[in-house]
Design a protein around this motif. Sequence first.
Motif, PDB file in Angstrom:
ATOM      1  N   ASN A  18       0.861  -0.765   0.479  1.00  0.00           N
ATOM      2  CA  ASN A  18       0.717   0.083  -0.094  1.00  0.00           C
ATOM      3  C   ASN A  18       1.041   1.511  -0.108  1.00  0.00           C
ATOM      4  N   ASN A  19       1.082   2.181  -1.119  1.00  0.00           N
ATOM      5  CA  ASN A  19       1.880   3.336  -1.024  1.00  0.00           C
ATOM      6  C   ASN A  19       2.958   3.043  -1.136  1.00  0.00           C
ATOM      7  N   GLN A  54       8.896   3.853  -0.883  1.00  0.00           N
ATOM      8  CA  GLN A  54       7.403   4.838  -0.642  1.00  0.00           C
ATOM      9  C   GLN A  54       7.779   5.155  -2.106  1.00  0.00           C
ATOM     10  N   THR A 111       5.009   8.474  -1.764  1.00  0.00           N
ATOM     11  CA  THR A 111       4.451   9.581  -1.913  1.00  0.00           C
ATOM     12  C   THR A 111       5.200   9.587  -0.209  1.00  0.00           C
ATOM     13  N   GLU A 164       3.938   9.639   4.117  1.00  0.00           N
ATOM     14  CA  GLU A 164       2.415   9.236   4.109  1.00  0.00           C
ATOM     15  C   GLU A 164       3.510   7.733   4.056  1.00  0.00           C
ATOM     16  N   PHE A 191       2.516   3.982   4.308  1.00  0.00           N
ATOM     17  CA  PHE A 191       2.864   2.624   3.708  1.00  0.00           C
ATOM     18  C   PHE A 191       3.486   0.788   4.324  1.00  0.00           C
TER      19      PHE A 191
END
Length: 167
Positions: A53-54, A89, A91, A94, A96
């Motif tokens: 995720n991310n 990562q 972004t 944020e 992750f």
Amino acid sequence: MKKISAVLFGMFMLTAPAQADITHRLSSSVQLTVDAAATNVQRVGSSYAVTGNNVTTQYTPSGGSATSSIGALTISSGVGAIPSLSATQATAGESFSFSQTFYQGDALGSSAPTVGQVHNFSNQTSTAAGTAGDLAGTIDSSSTMGLTAGGAGTSATGQFTSEILIK
């Protein structure tokens, strides 16, 4: 009184006597078993899973250039090899997550397993052949049974049955 006696006597004479078919069966049996050799194997396959995720993933195949993918499970001789995968990562700042799971399966065998030998499979059961040894069973004319134990991997079962059938 004589009339009543005569009537009752006549009624008894008209009724049929009680009858029944009776069948009686006796049987005896002995079963002797010597187990055969057996090997049961179950091959476990390879598996590979990626979750994230991310994150941005990058796969670099052997001798190739990097691509934005999760890679591929390479199979050689039936055994999987995990791909060379990196994750960064997506972004900055944020949250992750990234997870990679790999289960290496069993290699392909070049020959069938032999009883008693350990083969290259994860799940296996091998049973040696039974040995008759002194295994024996007898039934005489009076339906008396004699069972003698044998060696490993054998069984002896004796049975006597009495059946009465009334119709």
